[in-house]
Design a protein around this motif. Structure first.
Motif, short mmCIF file in Angstrom:
data_model
loop_
_atom_site.label_atom_id
_atom_site.label_comp_id
_atom_site.label_asym_id
_atom_site.label_seq_id
_atom_site.Cartn_x
_atom_site.Cartn_y
_atom_site.Cartn_z
N GLY A 280 68.80 -19.41 -5.09
CA GLY A 280 68.06 -20.09 -4.03
C GLY A 280 66.61 -20.34 -4.41
N ALA A 281 65.99 -19.37 -5.06
CA ALA A 281 64.60 -19.54 -5.50
C ALA A 281 64.50 -20.63 -6.57
CB ALA A 281 64.05 -18.22 -6.03
N ARG A 282 65.47 -20.65 -7.48
CA ARG A 282 65.47 -21.71 -8.51
C ARG A 282 65.67 -23.07 -7.88
NH1 ARG A 282 68.55 -17.92 -11.22
NH2 ARG A 282 70.50 -18.98 -10.77
N LEU A 283 66.63 -23.16 -6.98
CA LEU A 283 66.93 -24.44 -6.34
C LEU A 283 65.73 -24.95 -5.56
CD1 LEU A 283 69.29 -26.46 -5.98
CD2 LEU A 283 69.70 -25.36 -3.78
N ALA A 284 65.03 -24.06 -4.86
CA ALA A 284 63.87 -24.48 -4.07
C ALA A 284 62.79 -25.07 -4.98
CB ALA A 284 63.32 -23.29 -3.28
N LEU A 285 62.51 -24.42 -6.09
CA LEU A 285 61.48 -24.92 -7.01
C LEU A 285 61.93 -26.20 -7.70
CD1 LEU A 285 58.80 -24.73 -8.51
CD2 LEU A 285 59.94 -23.23 -10.17
N PHE A 286 63.14 -26.21 -8.21
CA PHE A 286 63.61 -27.37 -8.96
C PHE A 286 63.69 -28.60 -8.06
CE2 PHE A 286 66.15 -24.40 -12.01
CZ PHE A 286 64.96 -23.85 -12.44
N TRP A 287 64.14 -28.40 -6.81
CA TRP A 287 64.21 -29.53 -5.89
C TRP A 287 62.81 -30.01 -5.52
CZ3 TRP A 287 67.08 -33.36 -5.00
CH2 TRP A 287 66.77 -34.21 -3.95
N PHE B 284 50.34 -32.81 -5.11
CA PHE B 284 50.31 -31.36 -5.01
C PHE B 284 50.65 -30.90 -3.59
CE2 PHE B 284 48.23 -27.21 -4.51
CZ PHE B 284 48.89 -26.52 -5.52
N ALA B 285 50.17 -31.60 -2.59
CA ALA B 285 50.48 -31.25 -1.20
C ALA B 285 51.97 -31.41 -0.92
CB ALA B 285 49.65 -32.10 -0.25
N ALA B 286 52.55 -32.52 -1.38
CA ALA B 286 53.99 -32.74 -1.16
C ALA B 286 54.81 -31.69 -1.90
CB ALA B 286 54.38 -34.14 -1.62
N PHE B 287 54.46 -31.43 -3.16
CA PHE B 287 55.18 -30.42 -3.93
C PHE B 287 55.11 -29.06 -3.25
CE2 PHE B 287 54.60 -26.89 -6.93
CZ PHE B 287 55.90 -26.78 -7.40
N THR B 288 53.92 -28.66 -2.83
CA THR B 288 53.75 -27.35 -2.18
C THR B 288 54.54 -27.28 -0.88
OG1 THR B 288 51.55 -27.20 -3.16
CG2 THR B 288 52.02 -25.72 -1.33
N TRP B 289 54.50 -28.34 -0.09
CA TRP B 289 55.26 -28.38 1.16
C TRP B 289 56.76 -28.25 0.90
CZ3 TRP B 289 56.78 -33.48 3.80
CH2 TRP B 289 57.41 -33.24 5.02
N PHE B 290 57.27 -29.00 -0.07
CA PHE B 290 58.69 -28.93 -0.40
C PHE B 290 59.08 -27.54 -0.90
CE2 PHE B 290 58.65 -33.73 -1.57
CZ PHE B 290 58.55 -34.06 -0.23
N TRP B 291 58.25 -26.96 -1.76
CA TRP B 291 58.58 -25.66 -2.35
C TRP B 291 58.54 -24.56 -1.29
CZ3 TRP B 291 55.32 -22.49 -6.32
CH2 TRP B 291 56.14 -21.51 -6.91
N ILE B 292 57.51 -24.53 -0.48
CA ILE B 292 57.42 -23.50 0.56
C ILE B 292 58.54 -23.65 1.57
CG2 ILE B 292 56.01 -22.69 2.50
CD1 ILE B 292 53.54 -23.19 0.72
#
Length: 162
Positions: free
Chosen positions: A102-109, A142-150
């Motif tokens: 799940g952690a991998r999928l969250a970051l990769f996505w 960076f904002a979009a990436f952080t939002w998606f990852w969190i």
């Protein structure tokens, strides 16, 4: 759903997309394909800036591209696997109940879903160069990436998806 449809859906609600991806079952091949696709897009996003650098500083473009290709295709995936593992360890200590996948999928996505903004960032870097425009587009990525990852980590670590 198609990857492009999922990317668009991530800009409306990234948690729902991660929920759907996690409910599809544990698919390491899909996670690796997301990561490699994101790394290829990251490499492609660097090409305009490398062409600009080559032209302005009279450096060979093929050498710049070879270095970027090596970094994004061979080194970056290892870094992202380590970063996903570290995020899982930290969230596990904070009460997370998810798993490594799940952690991998969250970051990769998050990397793949934010790539359209990164491609725009690469175009701005190549055609305009350093300046306020590049800073604004980089901050948006960076904002979009952080939002998606969190959002993805919240679903993967704290919601009972399994």
């Amino acid at each position: 759903m198609a990857v492009s449809t999922d990317i668009l859906a991530s800009y409306r609600g990234p948690g729902a997309v991660i929920r759907r991806l996690l409910s599809a079952g544990r698919r390491e091949d899909r996670a690796l394909a997301m990561l490699m696709g994101a790394c290829v897009l990251f490499f492609v996003s660097r090409l305009p800036a490398l062409a600009r650098q080559s032209h302005l500083q009279d450096e060979p473009l093929d050498q710049l591209m070879a270095g970027a290709l090596f970094g994004w295709i061979f080194v970056a995936p290892l870094f992202f696997y380590a970063l996903a593992g570290l995020s899982h360890i930290v969230l596990k200590a904070l009460g997370g109940k998810g798993d490594w996948y799940g952690a991998r999928l969250a970051l990769f996505w998050a990397l793949l879903a934010s790539s359209p903004l990164l491609l725009l960032n690469g175009l701005v870097a190549g055609f305009i160069g350093a300046g306020i425009e590049l800073t604004i587009v980089g901050a948006a990525w960076f904002a979009a990436f952080t939002w998606f990852w969190i959002s993805g980590l919240k679903v993967a670590e704290y919601e009972a998806v399994r």
